[in-house]
Design a protein around this motif. Structure first.
Motif, PDB file in Angstrom:
ATOM      1  N   GLY A 221       0.816  -1.211   0.000  1.00 24.87           N
ATOM      2  CA  GLY A 221       0.000   0.000   0.000  1.00 24.87           C
ATOM      3  C   GLY A 221       0.844   1.252   0.000  1.00 24.87           C
ATOM      4  O   GLY A 221       0.544   2.233  -0.706  1.00 24.87           O
ATOM      5  N   TYR A 222       1.894   1.239   0.794  1.00 28.55           N
ATOM      6  CA  TYR A 222       2.788   2.398   0.890  1.00 28.55           C
ATOM      7  C   TYR A 222       3.454   2.680  -0.452  1.00 28.55           C
ATOM      8  O   TYR A 222       3.425   3.806  -0.961  1.00 28.55           O
ATOM      9  CB  TYR A 222       3.845   2.137   1.963  1.00 28.55           C
ATOM     10  CG  TYR A 222       4.807   3.282   2.177  1.00 28.55           C
ATOM     11  CD1 TYR A 222       4.522   4.290   3.101  1.00 28.55           C
ATOM     12  CD2 TYR A 222       6.001   3.355   1.462  1.00 28.55           C
ATOM     13  CE1 TYR A 222       5.404   5.347   3.296  1.00 28.55           C
ATOM     14  CE2 TYR A 222       6.880   4.402   1.646  1.00 28.55           C
ATOM     15  CZ  TYR A 222       6.585   5.400   2.569  1.00 28.55           C
ATOM     16  OH  TYR A 222       7.453   6.450   2.745  1.00 28.55           O
ATOM     17  N   ASP A 223       4.053   1.642  -1.055  1.00 32.74           N
ATOM     18  CA  ASP A 223       4.770   1.829  -2.320  1.00 32.74           C
ATOM     19  C   ASP A 223       3.832   2.254  -3.444  1.00 32.74           C
ATOM     20  O   ASP A 223       4.209   3.055  -4.302  1.00 32.74           O
ATOM     21  CB  ASP A 223       5.488   0.530  -2.709  1.00 32.74           C
ATOM     22  CG  ASP A 223       6.691   0.242  -1.830  1.00 32.74           C
ATOM     23  OD1 ASP A 223       7.140   1.157  -1.121  1.00 32.74           O
ATOM     24  OD2 ASP A 223       7.179  -0.906  -1.851  1.00 32.74           O
ATOM     25  N   ILE A 245      -2.882  -3.642   3.704  1.00 34.80           N
ATOM     26  CA  ILE A 245      -2.473  -2.829   2.563  1.00 34.80           C
ATOM     27  C   ILE A 245      -2.932  -1.387   2.758  1.00 34.80           C
ATOM     28  O   ILE A 245      -2.184  -0.427   2.507  1.00 34.80           O
ATOM     29  CB  ILE A 245      -3.050  -3.407   1.258  1.00 34.80           C
ATOM     30  CG1 ILE A 245      -2.364  -4.730   0.919  1.00 34.80           C
ATOM     31  CG2 ILE A 245      -2.882  -2.415   0.101  1.00 34.80           C
ATOM     32  CD1 ILE A 245      -2.958  -5.450  -0.282  1.00 34.80           C
ATOM     33  N   ALA A 246      -4.167  -1.221   3.226  1.00 36.93           N
ATOM     34  CA  ALA A 246      -4.720   0.121   3.444  1.00 36.93           C
ATOM     35  C   ALA A 246      -3.909   0.896   4.476  1.00 36.93           C
ATOM     36  O   ALA A 246      -3.735   2.123   4.348  1.00 36.93           O
ATOM     37  CB  ALA A 246      -6.175   0.012   3.894  1.00 36.93           C
ATOM     38  N   MET A 247      -3.395   0.218   5.488  1.00 42.11           N
ATOM     39  CA  MET A 247      -2.578   0.886   6.496  1.00 42.11           C
ATOM     40  C   MET A 247      -1.348   1.520   5.868  1.00 42.11           C
ATOM     41  O   MET A 247      -0.968   2.655   6.194  1.00 42.11           O
ATOM     42  CB  MET A 247      -2.167  -0.120   7.576  1.00 42.11           C
ATOM     43  CG  MET A 247      -3.315  -0.586   8.465  1.00 42.11           C
ATOM     44  SD  MET A 247      -2.892  -2.024   9.478  1.00 42.11           S
ATOM     45  CE  MET A 247      -1.558  -1.364  10.470  1.00 42.11           C
ATOM     46  N   VAL A 262      -7.395  12.230  -0.788  1.00 40.02           N
ATOM     47  CA  VAL A 262      -7.468  10.849  -1.287  1.00 40.02           C
ATOM     48  C   VAL A 262      -8.165   9.974  -0.252  1.00 40.02           C
ATOM     49  O   VAL A 262      -7.769   9.955   0.913  1.00 40.02           O
ATOM     50  CB  VAL A 262      -6.061  10.286  -1.592  1.00 40.02           C
ATOM     51  CG1 VAL A 262      -6.172   8.828  -2.073  1.00 40.02           C
ATOM     52  CG2 VAL A 262      -5.356  11.137  -2.639  1.00 40.02           C
ATOM     53  N   SER A 263      -9.191   9.260  -0.692  1.00 43.41           N
ATOM     54  CA  SER A 263      -9.954   8.379   0.200  1.00 43.41           C
ATOM     55  C   SER A 263      -9.441   6.939   0.090  1.00 43.41           C
ATOM     56  O   SER A 263      -8.987   6.508  -0.977  1.00 43.41           O
ATOM     57  CB  SER A 263     -11.440   8.415  -0.158  1.00 43.41           C
ATOM     58  OG  SER A 263     -12.015   9.657   0.177  1.00 43.41           O
ATOM     59  N   ILE A 264      -9.550   6.219   1.205  1.00 48.75           N
ATOM     60  CA  ILE A 264      -9.110   4.821   1.262  1.00 48.75           C
ATOM     61  C   ILE A 264     -10.224   3.958   1.856  1.00 48.75           C
ATOM     62  O   ILE A 264     -10.815   4.306   2.878  1.00 48.75           O
ATOM     63  CB  ILE A 264      -7.841   4.668   2.128  1.00 48.75           C
ATOM     64  CG1 ILE A 264      -6.671   5.466   1.541  1.00 48.75           C
ATOM     65  CG2 ILE A 264      -7.476   3.191   2.276  1.00 48.75           C
ATOM     66  CD1 ILE A 264      -6.136   4.931   0.228  1.00 48.75           C
ATOM     67  N   VAL A 265     -10.482   2.811   1.201  1.00 49.41           N
ATOM     68  CA  VAL A 265     -11.383   1.800   1.754  1.00 49.41           C
ATOM     69  C   VAL A 265     -10.617   0.483   1.823  1.00 49.41           C
ATOM     70  O   VAL A 265     -10.005   0.064   0.829  1.00 49.41           O
ATOM     71  CB  VAL A 265     -12.656   1.622   0.901  1.00 49.41           C
ATOM     72  CG1 VAL A 265     -13.509   0.468   1.447  1.00 49.41           C
ATOM     73  CG2 VAL A 265     -13.472   2.905   0.876  1.00 49.41           C
ATOM     74  N   GLY A 266     -10.629  -0.149   2.989  1.00 41.27           N
ATOM     75  CA  GLY A 266      -9.940  -1.415   3.160  1.00 41.27           C
ATOM     76  C   GLY A 266     -10.887  -2.593   3.068  1.00 41.27           C
ATOM     77  O   GLY A 266     -12.036  -2.473   2.642  1.00 41.27           O
ATOM     78  N   CYS A 267     -10.393  -3.747   3.493  1.00 41.61           N
ATOM     79  CA  CYS A 267     -11.209  -4.957   3.470  1.00 41.61           C
ATOM     80  C   CYS A 267     -10.704  -5.898   4.557  1.00 41.61           C
ATOM     81  O   CYS A 267      -9.514  -6.217   4.589  1.00 41.61           O
ATOM     82  CB  CYS A 267     -11.124  -5.630   2.103  1.00 41.61           C
ATOM     83  SG  CYS A 267     -12.349  -6.925   1.832  1.00 41.61           S
TER      84      CYS A 267
END
Length: 329
Positions: A221-223, A245-247, A262-267
């Motif tokens: 996620g970072y990269d 990954i979202a973290m 920028v919005s983020i949705v995880g799972c």
């Protein structure tokens, strides 16, 4: 011969607590973790009483290595859920991982619970070894095997519909590539598949510029965010295939000072997701329910001898928090 004192020492509780747990004292109020620790200690010390006979055994087969499991909250929670069920049922639990999976064929078990994704070569070997067989999180052949799986099509739908409702059209995907068995057969994650299908129908034609792959860890996620920012290809929102990954994505956005745009949705909805900054909007996958249902189905197979294939699909739930917000353009 093991004693109550031995169990108490191993579980780090009092002898009286051990006695009351092993005798199913209905008036005892202890944490579930404490009960599990006592039962697991009794099992490991091969302690038997009339009310605590441990004569049967099942095998939990984890498709990843023990080291990988330590860094994967989803499969760790899934294995713990299954293990907890069988400890309560007074079954001896044996764990096998990718590293020592072959050892499962050298022993006899009442049943096998297979966690994760397995190649057809592995599946055939496992099915020949034991007819009491349940797959959790995937099913290599629904006409032959019983499975308990997540509805990942619904998970993708919930994530994307939420982002669309917030005004986002440029939505990226950050996921991991996985490979099954010794032959390393590629596996396409259903979240990726359904994301592509839905974006083909509604998204902009260039949405594939915002797809990133790595492994299921925070570094991916970072990269992905750092690389997108360097090439001026940041989407306004990302659907991440896991909370881990979202973290990493949130960490990168924080460094870039882009958390407000920028919005983020995880799972998954792992325990730490609500404590991120900002708290993570995610799609909850109920691993506790998966483990309980899969174990219950296997217990029915063991007790009845019936193993007609069935498929149970767990419905996910969208958990709205602050990491997904109205589009800022």
């Amino acid at each position: 011969m093991a004693t109550l004192k031995d169990i108490a020492k191993l579980a780090k509780v009092s002898t009286s607590t051990v006695s009351r747990i092993l005798n199913d004292d209905p008036t005892l109020n202890v944490k579930e973790e404490t009960r599990e620790a006592v039962l697991l200690a009794a099992q490991s010390l091969e302690y038997n009483t009339k009310s605590n006979m441990i004569n049967n055994s099942i095998a939990i087969i984890q498709w990843i290595s023990s080291e990988e499991e330590e860094e994967d909250p989803y499969y760790y929670a899934l294995r713990k859920s299954v293990e907890s069920f069988w400890i309560k049922e007074r079954y001896r639990v044996h764990r096998f991982y990718k590293d020592n999976m072959e050892d499962v064929f050298t022993q006899q078990f009442d049943g096998l619970i297979c966690l994760g994704k397995f190649s057809m070569e592995q599946v055939e070997s496992l099915s020949q070894a034991n007819s009491n067989l349940i797959f959790v999180d995937s099913n290599p052949d629904e006409t032959r095997f019983t499975s308990v799986v997540q509805d990942l099509e619904m998970a993708s739908k919930l994530a994307l519909q939420h982002l669309w409702s917030l005004g986002h059209t440029t939505i990226g995907y950050i996921g991991g590539k996985e490979f099954m068995g010794p032959e390393q057969a590629p596996y396409q994650d259903k979240r990726e598949k359904h994301y592509i299908e839905m974006m083909d129908q509604k998204g902009p034609s260039n949405y594939k510029e915002h797809i990133h792959f790595g492994t299921f860890n925070a570094r991916t996620g970072y990269d992905a965010i750092i690389d997108a920012a360097k090439t001026n290809r940041l989407a306004t929102a990302y659907f991440c295939a896991s909370d881990t990954i979202a973290m990493g994505a949130i960490r990168a956005l924080g460094e870039l000072k882009k958390l407000d745009v920028v919005s983020i949705v995880g799972c998954n909805d792992i325990a730490t997701s609500r404590y991120l900054n900002p708290p993570l909007t995610t799609v909850r996958l109920n691993t506790k329910l998966m483990g309980d249902i899969a174990s219950s189905l296997l217990l029915i197979q063991i007790n009845t001898g019936h193993n007609t294939p069935s498929k149970t699909q767990i419905v996910p739930k969208l958990i709205k928090r602050e990491s997904a917000k109205l589009v800022n353009v």
